[in-house]
Design a protein around this motif. Structure first.
Motif, short mmCIF file in Angstrom:
data_model
loop_
_atom_site.label_atom_id
_atom_site.label_comp_id
_atom_site.label_asym_id
_atom_site.label_seq_id
_atom_site.Cartn_x
_atom_site.Cartn_y
_atom_site.Cartn_z
N GLU A 173 -10.75 5.46 12.89
CA GLU A 173 -9.44 4.84 13.17
C GLU A 173 -9.11 3.84 12.06
OE1 GLU A 173 -8.10 2.88 17.13
OE2 GLU A 173 -8.61 1.15 15.91
N VAL A 174 -7.84 3.78 11.66
CA VAL A 174 -7.39 2.69 10.79
C VAL A 174 -6.23 1.97 11.45
CG1 VAL A 174 -8.16 3.54 8.54
CG2 VAL A 174 -5.93 4.28 9.44
N ARG A 175 -6.11 0.69 11.12
CA ARG A 175 -5.01 -0.13 11.65
C ARG A 175 -3.94 -0.24 10.58
NH1 ARG A 175 -7.88 -5.12 15.00
NH2 ARG A 175 -9.68 -3.94 15.77
N VAL A 176 -2.76 0.28 10.88
CA VAL A 176 -1.64 0.20 9.93
C VAL A 176 -0.84 -1.06 10.26
CG1 VAL A 176 0.43 1.34 9.06
CG2 VAL A 176 -1.58 2.71 9.73
N ASN A 177 -0.75 -1.95 9.30
CA ASN A 177 -0.09 -3.25 9.53
C ASN A 177 1.15 -3.42 8.67
OD1 ASN A 177 -2.28 -3.96 11.18
ND2 ASN A 177 -3.41 -4.83 9.46
N ALA A 178 2.10 -4.21 9.15
CA ALA A 178 3.25 -4.61 8.34
C ALA A 178 2.84 -5.85 7.55
CB ALA A 178 4.45 -4.93 9.23
N GLU A 179 2.32 -5.62 6.35
CA GLU A 179 1.82 -6.71 5.53
C GLU A 179 1.81 -6.27 4.07
OE1 GLU A 179 -2.09 -7.23 7.22
OE2 GLU A 179 -2.92 -5.53 6.14
N ASN A 180 1.73 -7.24 3.18
CA ASN A 180 1.75 -6.92 1.76
C ASN A 180 0.40 -7.24 1.10
OD1 ASN A 180 2.11 -6.78 -1.00
ND2 ASN A 180 4.27 -7.41 -0.87
N PRO A 181 -0.43 -6.20 0.87
CA PRO A 181 -1.76 -6.44 0.31
C PRO A 181 -1.72 -7.15 -1.05
CG PRO A 181 -1.61 -4.22 1.19
CD PRO A 181 -0.22 -4.78 1.21
N SER A 182 -0.65 -6.95 -1.83
CA SER A 182 -0.63 -7.61 -3.15
C SER A 182 -0.17 -9.07 -3.04
CB SER A 182 0.26 -6.84 -4.13
OG SER A 182 1.58 -6.83 -3.66
N LYS A 183 0.31 -9.47 -1.88
CA LYS A 183 0.63 -10.89 -1.67
C LYS A 183 -0.31 -11.47 -0.62
CE LYS A 183 5.55 -10.77 -2.81
NZ LYS A 183 6.84 -10.46 -2.17
N ASN A 184 -1.60 -11.25 -0.84
CA ASN A 184 -2.63 -11.78 0.05
C ASN A 184 -2.41 -11.34 1.51
OD1 ASN A 184 -4.97 -13.17 0.49
ND2 ASN A 184 -3.93 -15.13 0.85
N PHE A 185 -1.95 -10.11 1.67
CA PHE A 185 -1.75 -9.51 3.00
C PHE A 185 -0.78 -10.31 3.86
CE2 PHE A 185 -5.63 -7.84 1.31
CZ PHE A 185 -5.66 -6.52 1.71
N MET A 186 0.23 -10.89 3.20
CA MET A 186 1.22 -11.66 3.94
C MET A 186 1.98 -10.74 4.90
SD MET A 186 3.87 -14.30 2.22
CE MET A 186 5.08 -13.10 1.72
N PRO A 187 2.16 -11.17 6.16
CA PRO A 187 2.90 -10.34 7.11
C PRO A 187 4.31 -10.04 6.61
CG PRO A 187 1.84 -12.17 8.24
CD PRO A 187 1.66 -12.42 6.77
N SER A 188 4.83 -8.86 6.93
CA SER A 188 6.12 -8.44 6.43
C SER A 188 7.01 -7.95 7.58
CB SER A 188 5.89 -7.31 5.41
OG SER A 188 7.09 -6.67 5.08
N PRO A 189 7.57 -8.91 8.34
CA PRO A 189 8.46 -8.50 9.43
C PRO A 189 9.75 -7.91 8.88
CG PRO A 189 8.31 -10.91 9.30
CD PRO A 189 7.43 -10.37 8.23
N GLY A 190 10.52 -7.23 9.72
CA GLY A 190 11.78 -6.62 9.26
C GLY A 190 12.10 -5.39 10.09
N THR A 191 13.15 -4.70 9.68
CA THR A 191 13.58 -3.53 10.44
C THR A 191 13.06 -2.24 9.79
OG1 THR A 191 15.53 -4.66 11.24
CG2 THR A 191 15.60 -2.26 11.32
N ILE A 192 12.52 -1.34 10.60
CA ILE A 192 12.05 -0.05 10.09
C ILE A 192 13.27 0.86 9.92
CG2 ILE A 192 10.65 1.99 10.63
CD1 ILE A 192 8.74 0.09 12.10
N THR A 193 13.50 1.23 8.66
CA THR A 193 14.71 2.02 8.37
C THR A 193 14.41 3.52 8.30
OG1 THR A 193 14.31 1.60 6.04
CG2 THR A 193 15.86 0.13 7.16
N GLY A 194 13.15 3.85 8.15
CA GLY A 194 12.78 5.27 8.10
C GLY A 194 11.35 5.41 8.54
#
Ligand code: ADP
Ligand code: ADP
Ligand code: MG
Length: 446
Positions: free
Chosen positions: A336-357
């Motif tokens: 199993e892997v956990r898919v997260n809304a985050e930016n690994p290149s910005k120290n895994f900073m959370p990335s909230p927002g609207t899913i457009t696709g």
């Protein structure tokens, strides 16, 4: 059988529990914060009740509103999911006092086993190997220094009421101790509203191995094998699999026997997980028990075919376990892997927002547990996990190949995700070979 379950949670785990209830013909009540009005769990349940505003303290942790929602809708039981109120003994007790079945162990068992300090004392008495450590409640700096010296550096400080990898610091030498204590206390206060801390020996280069257990209210206990959750970042799991490639059959049997012993020693009922660390010399030590369903429970479900959430509900309904140990078969390999809304290149900073696709993968042996859809807005208030991808192969190699295929098919537009990072992880040679420990991600991948 229970007739109406209120799910005191949100996101993918709430959806997961609603599905199990529907299969069992049980009515469901979702609770939601005002910003979760359009969440999948709110839409899927038979009824949904708003319990407050966005911040969890005003909604998903708002005990009074949750109990009132159960009352208004006539729910006879509450499933707490994970996080939030799931390991809160006071909440479990209040449910009992309100004549609502808490789907989990009895509150007195949560008190004993959900706490890192109490559970270790109990495990020591039951002759289960425990990492040497000590409760630091009411100890001053001088005493803590002496304790740390006695245990021997490196040591690890933890929030006694912690979870999810928060409030943990490794200390390599005396001169860093005071600063680390202050940081852990502050994090613990913030995250768990309690700054009690615990110190223990830091096990170097360990593997995290945990055992899933089920126990009914008639004394029947079974285990569903192990999960290897060694792949972590900042003490938080990212990838979980079973079977673990570091266990041979002898060690596997010893660890599972210890897990069953832990269940017996604590009079545990319902589903639970006993977590261990295994060191380089294959010594293993009890670390903690999670007295709830876990994020990674689908790994075990795919490997054994047992629906753990349905078993939780059956147990809470006063039924006997529907499986005997001898009937549990372990087939193939699951990751199993956990898919997260985050930016690994910005120290895994959370990335909230609207899913457009959104395109979710599928195919033979691929399971997706998620709470998202195209057009759904991810709020900054809750954790950043979007979905879990779980794959079942005939062996580890096939499971990795399937997972790679699934991650390549997965498209989530509108927010940053860790999908590429997960691909980098599962195509790494050391990962493929299985030669890594809990420091792997931080030392080799970021
Ligand atoms: P698991 O042990 O099931 O893998 P994690 O430890 O990753 O689960 O935690 C699952 C979720 O619950 C995460 O969102 C985590 O932040 C949260 N969580 C875990 N323990 C606690 C706790 N004691 N208090 C608050 N949140 C917690
Ligand atoms: P949580 O409640 O946040 O899940 P745990 O006590 O289960 O906290 O620890 C989380 C992770 O931290 C473990 O999986 C492991 O990687 C690391 N860890 C915890 N205790 C130790 C230890 N004594 N030595 C080495 N690593 C540890
Ligand atoms: Mg843990």
């Amino acid at each position: 059988m229970l007739k109406k379950v209120l799910i005191a949670n949100r996101g993918e785990i709430a959806v997961r529990i609603i599905r199990a209830c529907k299969e069992l013909n049980i009515k469901t009540v979702a609770v939601y914060s005002d910003i979760d009005k359009d969440s999948l769990h709110t839409k899927l349940a038979d009824e949904a009740v708003c319990i407050g505003k966005g911040p969890a303290s005003q909604s998903y942790l708002n005990v009074k509103n949750i109990l009132e929602a159960a009352n208004i809708t006539g729910a006879d039981s509450i499933h707490p999911g994970f996080g939030f109120l799931s390991e809160n003994a006071k909440f479990a007790k209040m449910c009992e006092e309100c004549n609502i079945k808490f789907i989990g162990p009895n509150f007195s068992v949560i008190e004993k086993m959900g706490d890192k300090v109490n559970s270790k004392e109990l495990m020591k008495k039951a002759d289960i190997p425990v990492i040497p450590g000590m409760d630091l409640k009411d100890k001053d700096i001088k005493e803590i220094k002496e304790i740390a010296n006695k245990i021997g550096y490196p040591v690890i400080l933890k929030a006694s009421n912690g979870g999810g990898g928060k409030g943990i610091r490794v200390v390599k030498q005396t001169k860093d101790l005071v600063e680390a204590i202050n940081i852990v206390k502050k994090e613990a206060k913030q995250a768990f509203n309690n700054d009690d801390i615990y110190i223990e020996k830091y096990i170097e280069n360990p593997r995290h191995i945990e055992v899933q257990v089920l126990a009914d209210e008639f004394g029947n206990i079974i285990h569903l094998g192990e999960r290897d959750c060694t792949i972590q970042r900042k003490n938080q799991k990212i990838l979980e699999e079973s079977p673990s490639i570091v266990l041979d059959d002898g060690l596997r049997e010893k660890i599972s026997k210890c897990a069953i012993k832990a269940v017996k020693a604590s009079n545990y009922t319902n589903a639970g997980t006993v977590e261990f660390l295994v060191d380089k010399s294959k010594n293993f030590y009890f670390m903690e028990m999670n007295t709830r369903i876990q994020v990674e429970h689908p790994v075990t479900e795919m490997l054994t075919g047992v629906d753990i959430v349905k078993e939780q509900i059956r147990i809470a309904s006063g039924e006997k376990l529907s499986y005997k140990q001898s009937k549990i078969n372990f087939t193939g390999h699951v990751i199993e892997v956990r898919v997260n809304a985050e930016n690994p290149s910005k120290n895994f900073m959370p990335s909230p927002g609207t899913i457009t696709g959104l395109n979710l993968p599928g195919g033979n042996g691929v399971r997706i547990d998620s709470g998202i859809y195209s057009g759904y807005t991810i709020s900054p208030y809750y954790d950043s996990m979007l979905a879990k991808i779980i794959v079942h192969g005939r062996d580890r190699e096939e499971a990795i190949a399937k997972l790679k295929q699934a991650l390549e098919e997965l498209v989530i537009e509108g927010v940053d995700t860790n999908i590429d990072f997960l691909l980098k992880l599962i195509t790494n040679d050391d990962f493929k070979r299985g030669s890594y420990d809990t420091s792997f991600v931080e030392e080799k991948l970021v």
